[in-house]
Design a protein around this motif. Structure first.
Motif, mmCIF file in Angstrom:
data_model
loop_
_atom_site.group_PDB
_atom_site.id
_atom_site.type_symbol
_atom_site.label_atom_id
_atom_site.label_comp_id
_atom_site.label_asym_id
_atom_site.label_seq_id
_atom_site.Cartn_x
_atom_site.Cartn_y
_atom_site.Cartn_z
ATOM 1 N N VAL A 93 23.639 45.801 45.122
ATOM 2 C CA VAL A 93 23.375 44.629 45.945
ATOM 3 C C VAL A 93 24.294 44.603 47.164
ATOM 4 O O VAL A 93 25.517 44.685 47.032
ATOM 5 N N GLU A 94 23.704 44.491 48.338
ATOM 6 C CA GLU A 94 24.447 44.284 49.576
ATOM 7 C C GLU A 94 24.378 42.796 49.912
ATOM 8 O O GLU A 94 23.342 42.287 50.346
ATOM 9 N N VAL A 95 25.470 42.085 49.674
ATOM 10 C CA VAL A 95 25.508 40.651 49.952
ATOM 11 C C VAL A 95 25.686 40.438 51.451
ATOM 12 O O VAL A 95 26.625 40.960 52.062
ATOM 13 N N LEU A 96 24.790 39.654 52.045
ATOM 14 C CA LEU A 96 24.839 39.372 53.477
ATOM 15 C C LEU A 96 25.569 38.067 53.782
ATOM 16 O O LEU A 96 26.223 37.941 54.822
ATOM 17 N N GLY A 97 25.454 37.105 52.900
ATOM 18 C CA GLY A 97 26.112 35.825 53.122
ATOM 19 C C GLY A 97 25.488 34.724 52.276
ATOM 20 O O GLY A 97 24.576 34.968 51.480
ATOM 21 N N VAL A 98 25.993 33.515 52.462
ATOM 22 C CA VAL A 98 25.578 32.368 51.656
ATOM 23 C C VAL A 98 25.068 31.255 52.570
ATOM 24 O O VAL A 98 25.707 30.921 53.577
ATOM 25 N N LEU A 99 23.922 30.694 52.219
ATOM 26 C CA LEU A 99 23.347 29.589 52.982
ATOM 27 C C LEU A 99 23.911 28.247 52.521
ATOM 28 O O LEU A 99 24.597 28.162 51.493
ATOM 29 N N ALA B 242 28.686 34.303 40.593
ATOM 30 C CA ALA B 242 27.766 33.709 39.622
ATOM 31 C C ALA B 242 26.352 34.230 39.830
ATOM 32 O O ALA B 242 25.650 34.574 38.869
ATOM 33 N N ALA B 243 25.910 34.294 41.096
ATOM 34 C CA ALA B 243 24.559 34.770 41.399
ATOM 35 C C ALA B 243 24.388 36.229 40.980
ATOM 36 O O ALA B 243 23.355 36.609 40.404
ATOM 37 N N LEU B 244 25.383 37.058 41.251
ATOM 38 C CA LEU B 244 25.303 38.477 40.882
ATOM 39 C C LEU B 244 25.302 38.647 39.368
ATOM 40 O O LEU B 244 24.546 39.464 38.820
ATOM 41 N N ARG B 245 26.150 37.886 38.686
ATOM 42 C CA ARG B 245 26.203 37.980 37.217
ATOM 43 C C ARG B 245 24.879 37.566 36.600
ATOM 44 O O ARG B 245 24.342 38.252 35.709
ATOM 45 N N GLU B 246 24.352 36.442 37.052
ATOM 46 C CA GLU B 246 23.094 35.949 36.488
ATOM 47 C C GLU B 246 21.935 36.896 36.788
ATOM 48 O O GLU B 246 21.059 37.106 35.938
ATOM 49 N N ALA B 247 21.902 37.469 37.987
ATOM 50 C CA ALA B 247 20.828 38.408 38.325
ATOM 51 C C ALA B 247 20.906 39.647 37.448
ATOM 52 O O ALA B 247 19.874 40.213 37.046
ATOM 53 N N HIS B 248 22.124 40.082 37.135
ATOM 54 C CA HIS B 248 22.292 41.233 36.235
ATOM 55 C C HIS B 248 21.766 40.895 34.851
ATOM 56 O O HIS B 248 21.068 41.700 34.211
ATOM 57 N N GLU B 249 22.077 39.682 34.379
ATOM 58 C CA GLU B 249 21.647 39.268 33.046
ATOM 59 C C GLU B 249 20.137 39.028 32.992
ATOM 60 O O GLU B 249 19.471 39.439 32.025
ATOM 61 N N GLU B 250 19.599 38.368 34.005
ATOM 62 C CA GLU B 250 18.210 37.921 33.953
ATOM 63 C C GLU B 250 17.199 39.017 34.283
ATOM 64 O O GLU B 250 16.114 39.056 33.692
ATOM 65 N N VAL B 251 17.533 39.887 35.247
ATOM 66 C CA VAL B 251 16.544 40.880 35.679
ATOM 67 C C VAL B 251 17.075 42.314 35.653
ATOM 68 O O VAL B 251 16.375 43.247 36.033
ATOM 69 N N GLY B 252 18.350 42.502 35.217
ATOM 70 C CA GLY B 252 18.906 43.850 35.120
ATOM 71 C C GLY B 252 19.317 44.456 36.447
ATOM 72 O O GLY B 252 19.426 45.690 36.551
ATOM 73 N N LEU B 253 19.578 43.632 37.458
ATOM 74 C CA LEU B 253 19.974 44.146 38.770
ATOM 75 C C LEU B 253 21.481 44.416 38.779
ATOM 76 O O LEU B 253 22.285 43.486 38.665
ATOM 77 N N ASP B 254 21.849 45.673 38.930
ATOM 78 C CA ASP B 254 23.252 46.078 38.955
ATOM 79 C C ASP B 254 23.914 45.535 40.224
ATOM 80 O O ASP B 254 23.424 45.788 41.330
ATOM 81 N N PRO B 255 25.028 44.804 40.110
ATOM 82 C CA PRO B 255 25.705 44.304 41.310
ATOM 83 C C PRO B 255 26.070 45.400 42.304
ATOM 84 O O PRO B 255 26.145 45.137 43.511
ATOM 85 N N ASP C 123 30.269 29.807 36.121
ATOM 86 C CA ASP C 123 31.029 29.777 34.880
ATOM 87 C C ASP C 123 32.521 29.913 35.173
ATOM 88 O O ASP C 123 32.911 30.378 36.256
ATOM 89 N N PRO C 124 33.380 29.541 34.218
ATOM 90 C CA PRO C 124 34.825 29.645 34.440
ATOM 91 C C PRO C 124 35.287 31.042 34.844
ATOM 92 O O PRO C 124 36.264 31.183 35.584
ATOM 93 N N GLY C 125 34.606 32.074 34.393
ATOM 94 C CA GLY C 125 35.013 33.435 34.726
ATOM 95 C C GLY C 125 34.521 33.936 36.068
ATOM 96 O O GLY C 125 34.882 35.043 36.493
ATOM 97 N N ASP C 126 33.696 33.136 36.753
ATOM 98 C CA ASP C 126 33.153 33.539 38.054
ATOM 99 C C ASP C 126 34.115 33.174 39.178
ATOM 100 O O ASP C 126 34.634 32.047 39.221
ATOM 101 N N ALA C 127 34.330 34.087 40.099
ATOM 102 C CA ALA C 127 35.228 33.825 41.226
ATOM 103 C C ALA C 127 34.646 32.785 42.176
ATOM 104 O O ALA C 127 35.385 31.991 42.756
ATOM 105 N N ASP C 128 33.325 32.806 42.343
ATOM 106 C CA ASP C 128 32.671 31.895 43.284
ATOM 107 C C ASP C 128 31.170 31.921 43.035
ATOM 108 O O ASP C 128 30.705 32.523 42.053
ATOM 109 N N VAL C 129 30.405 31.284 43.936
ATOM 110 C CA VAL C 129 28.955 31.214 43.746
ATOM 111 C C VAL C 129 28.307 32.588 43.897
ATOM 112 O O VAL C 129 27.275 32.864 43.268
#
Length: 208
Positions: free
Chosen positions: A113-119, A97-110, A88-94
């Motif tokens: 989350v320990e982000v390891l990287g992007v494939l 977006a993934a963290l925001r959507e996961a929070h919305e869809e399953v209630g996972l607090d960013p 979305d326009p308010g997202d800094a990057d992918v």
């Protein structure tokens, strides 16, 4: 007497190391980008590449969080998916977006989350460049499905996700043509299409 180890689970350091190995394999181009066209007709010219981020979030014991999309949705109703969506326009990057959507869809607090990287991205027949974000979940997490968007949140053991032998090819007719796609069924859940293809690429990267 100590019970025997559960083969479907693994300690967090081992999971983290396997996921980082997948990221290293992706960086060295050992396994390249994937698409919905890998097993089918040539990729059409001019297909869009709208960026999207999906979160492949693993518990400390290796269980991967997946969702079953609500049956009333216009697009891909009832299908199994990784939490995520378009940037979305308010997202800094992918990743954002993934963290925001996961929070919305399953209630996972960013913050959990320990982000390891992007494939490498997976290109979909609907014109998205879907970037899988690999991550570990810190501490206990009880999912809260988003009403109207997610019918179910469930987990799949790491042993199932990480084994390329669990994935098979199936075929069906789509818009008058035969289309082949990957499937990695787990119990009552039919994991297929882009989600299965992304997870297969992850399994292959971990195996290199």
């Amino acid at each position: 007497m100590r019970p025997p180890p559960d083969p479907t689970h693994a300690p967090a350091p081992a999971i983290r190391d396997r996921l980082r190995a997948a990221l290293s394999a992706a960086a060295s181009s050992a396994v390249g980008p994937t698409s919905d066209f890998d097993q089918n007709w040539p990729m059409p010219q001019g297909l869009g590449e709208r960026p999207a981020g999906v979160l492949a979030a693993f518990h400390a014991d290796g269980r991967l969080v997946l969702t079953k999309r609500a049956s009333g949705l216009r697009h891909h109703p009832g299908q199994i998916a990784l939490p995520g969506g378009k940037v979305d326009p308010g997202d800094a990057d992918v990743v954002a977006a993934a963290l925001r959507e996961a929070h919305e869809e399953v209630g996972l607090d960013p913050a959990q989350v320990e982000v390891l990287g992007v494939l490498s991205p997976h290109r979909t027949v609907t014109g998205f460049a879907m970037f899988p974000v690999l991550a570990m979940i810190r501490g206990p997490f009880t999912p809260v499905p988003e009403a109207g968007e997610v019918d179910e949140v469930f987990t799949v053991p790491f042993a199932h996700v990480a084994d390329p032998g669990r994935y098979r090819l199936e075929r069906r007719q789509w818009r008058g043509d035969w289309r082949s796609y990957h499937v990695a069924a787990y119990g009552p859940h039919y994991i297929w299409g882009a989600t299965a293809r992304v997870l297969l690429a992850l399994a292959r990267r971990m195996a290199t």
